[in-house]
Design an enzyme around this catalytic site. Structure first.
Site, PDB file in Angstrom:
ATOM      1  N   GLN A 185      -9.558   9.179  -5.218  1.00 21.75           N
ATOM      2  CA  GLN A 185      -9.255   9.963  -3.928  1.00 21.75           C
ATOM      3  C   GLN A 185     -10.483  11.073  -3.393  1.00 21.75           C
ATOM      4  OE1 GLN A 185      -6.109  10.760  -2.057  1.00 21.75           O
ATOM      5  NE2 GLN A 185      -7.664  10.877  -0.458  1.00 21.75           N
ATOM      6  N   HIS A 230       0.803  -1.327   0.035  1.00 23.59           N
ATOM      7  CA  HIS A 230       0.004   0.027   0.068  1.00 23.59           C
ATOM      8  C   HIS A 230       0.917   1.198   0.098  1.00 23.59           C
ATOM      9  CE1 HIS A 230      -4.005   1.858   0.964  1.00 23.59           C
ATOM     10  NE2 HIS A 230      -2.915   2.947   1.070  1.00 23.59           N
ATOM     11  N   ASP A 241       2.264   3.471   2.967  1.00 20.56           N
ATOM     12  CA  ASP A 241       1.177   4.247   2.547  1.00 20.56           C
ATOM     13  C   ASP A 241       1.721   5.619   2.168  1.00 20.56           C
ATOM     14  OD1 ASP A 241      -1.324   5.236   2.429  1.00 20.56           O
ATOM     15  OD2 ASP A 241      -1.875   5.430   4.287  1.00 20.56           O
ATOM     16  N   HIS A 287      -9.283   1.522   0.057  1.00 22.05           N
ATOM     17  CA  HIS A 287      -9.189   2.298   1.176  1.00 22.05           C
ATOM     18  C   HIS A 287     -10.861   2.091   1.865  1.00 22.05           C
ATOM     19  CE1 HIS A 287      -5.913   4.104  -0.819  1.00 22.05           C
ATOM     20  NE2 HIS A 287      -5.547   4.813   0.543  1.00 22.05           N
ATOM     21  N   GLU A 345     -11.618   4.031   6.693  1.00 24.25           N
ATOM     22  CA  GLU A 345     -10.194   4.926   7.190  1.00 24.25           C
ATOM     23  C   GLU A 345     -10.682   6.023   8.122  1.00 24.25           C
ATOM     24  OE1 GLU A 345      -7.398   6.491   4.773  1.00 24.25           O
ATOM     25  OE2 GLU A 345      -5.829   6.868   6.169  1.00 24.25           O
ATOM     26  N   HIS A 349       1.293   5.581  -1.961  1.00 17.96           N
ATOM     27  CA  HIS A 349       1.016   6.334  -2.967  1.00 17.96           C
ATOM     28  C   HIS A 349       2.346   6.950  -3.786  1.00 17.96           C
ATOM     29  CE1 HIS A 349      -3.254   6.567  -1.520  1.00 17.96           C
ATOM     30  NE2 HIS A 349      -2.780   5.983  -0.376  1.00 17.96           N
TER      31      HIS A 349
HETATM   32 FE   FE2 Z   1      -3.500   4.996   1.282  1.00 13.81          FE
END
Ligand code: FE2
Length: 425
Positions: free
Chosen positions: A150, A55, A307, A208, A211, A57
């Protein structure tokens, strides 16, 4: 190449490993050395399959300070910052930063990364950039991309069309963010929609999911339901799942078996969960990380992800999966011997299974990908954030460094040079 005198993660010691034609040809004690083969003495250090990050970005990484620093360190300021940065992104800068991060990763023995890529920018600039990077790094690093809406696949007007375009362009996995949609109903609808897109295209899912610190968030249950309904067993991953930290124990005792039955896997992101969750609490403050040992005990494949590294959400990090696993171990209180070994697996074999990596491992026939660590066991590697001595992919050395040692000159003591063999019990 022949590696001599290695310790393996399963505890076997004094093991040799022979590489031929980029594959592992033999593993065992005292293997004969074929003519002309390069022999590397592992000196009893730990030979592990490479680290895998399930995971990440990569479209945001190494952008720390652009266009300004996240002063509060909160999720909300991070999201606002990312919104300010997005219109300023150029493809060249994205490619440059992503390639630089892949260099860091290789040096740390991290040879496979699943990265989310934001598809809410209509230009799909980041998608194009990371697809380019994926090809560029292919000889030395497996980069798997997730189409990540997102701003919410239903909340953002063009996100669904952009997500489909990104998948058409070659992005590998379907992402989502149900807890960010406008309503609970929209969140559940987004999970249905995205799972159906994945099923129709034969792709994996990585959302996701939940979260939040909201104990009433129910998207993990929804994700398990659609994975089961659409027969996506073993192909659906829930990332973060932080709401599970705050949920009622009785409800969790129903939820975890449903997740296991649906073949879900889970990725916790300990560095980020511990810093971002619980921010609305006074004291006691919740840790926010999902229920890692309980999920493992139920038979789910669970990994720890990085992450973020030096981006709008997190100004720290270095691509070191041992740091990630160490934080996960502490937050989850997994300090039993088996617990610590499970945390090492959570940054190696477990994420490899989640990504569906073929030929991963140290068995005969696997691709000759491995990292030699300056430690004598997985637990010691975690304790020392062990130095990477050798990083090998397909039998080719990608990175090599000398063992670390410190020269000590203490009054009244004779000088000591050899700290290359850390004390192990
Ligand atoms: Fe993430």
């Amino acid at each position: 190449m022949l590696i001599r005198h290695a310790t393996l993660p399963d505890g076997r010691t004094d093991i040799d490993l022979l590489v031929q034609d980029g594959r592992i040809a033999a593993v065992g004690p005292q293997l004969p050395a074929p003519e002309g083969v390069e022999v590397v003495d592992a000196q009893g250090f730990l030979l592990s399959p490479p680290f895998v990050d399930a995971h990440f970005h990569m479209d945001a990484t190494l952008s720390y300070g652009l266009p300004r620093v996240n002063r509060s360190g909160t999720l909300l300021e991070g999201i606002a910052l990312w919104g300010e940065l997005k219109p300023l992104l150029t493809q060249e800068a994205l490619v440059e930063r992503a390639l630089a991060y892949c260099d860091w990763a290789v040096a740390k023995g991290l040879l496979a990364i699943r990265s989310h890529v934001d598809v809410c920018d209509d230009r799909l600039l980041a998608v194009e950039a990371l697809l380019h990077v994926k090809e560029r790094v292919k000889p030395y690093l497996d980069l798997q991309l997730v189409a990540f809406p997102q701003d919410g696949v239903l909340r953002s007007p063009t996100a669904l069309a952009n997500l489909e375009r990104a998948l058409d362009m070659g992005v590998d996995v379907v992402g989502g963010i149900p807890h960010f949609e406008r309503t609970m109903a929209d969140g559940a609808e987004s999970v249905r929609l995205l799972c159906e897109i994945a099923a129709a295209r034969g792709l994996r899912v990585d959302m996701h999911c939940d979260e939040t610190d909201d104990p009433m968030s129910r998207y993990v249950e929804t994700l398990a339901f659609h994975a089961q309904r659409l027969k996506l067993h073993g192909r659906v991953n829930g990332s973060h799942l932080t709401s599970m930290h705050s949920m009622d124990n009785y409800y969790v005792s129903k939820l975890i078996p449903l997740m296991a039955e649906a073949g879900l896997s889970a990725v916790a992101n300990p560095l980020i969960n511990i810093t971002i969750q619980g921010r609305h609490d006074t004291y006691p403050k919740r840790r926010g990380m999902t229920r890692v040992p309980e999920l493992m005990a139920a038979g789910l494949t669970v990994a720890f992800g990085h992450d973020c590294v030096m981006d709008p959400w997190y100004s720290l990090g270095s691509g070191d999966m041992l740091e990630v696993a160490s934080m996960g171990l502490h937050v989850a209180q997994m300090t039993s011997q088996d617990g610590m070994k499970a945390c090492f697996d959570a940054v190696t074999v477990n994420p490899a299974r989640i990504l569906g990596l073929a030929g991963y491992g140290l068995e005969v026939g696997c691709r000759a990908d491995f990292v030699l660590l300056q430690a004598r066991s997985p637990v010691e590697a975690l304790r020392l954030r062990a130095h990477r001595l050798l990083v090998v992919r397909g039998g080719q050395v990608l990175a090599r460094s000398e063992p670390l040692h410190t020269e000590l000159r203490l009054p009244g003591r004779s000088p000591r040079l050899d700290f290359t063999r850390p004390i192990s019990r």
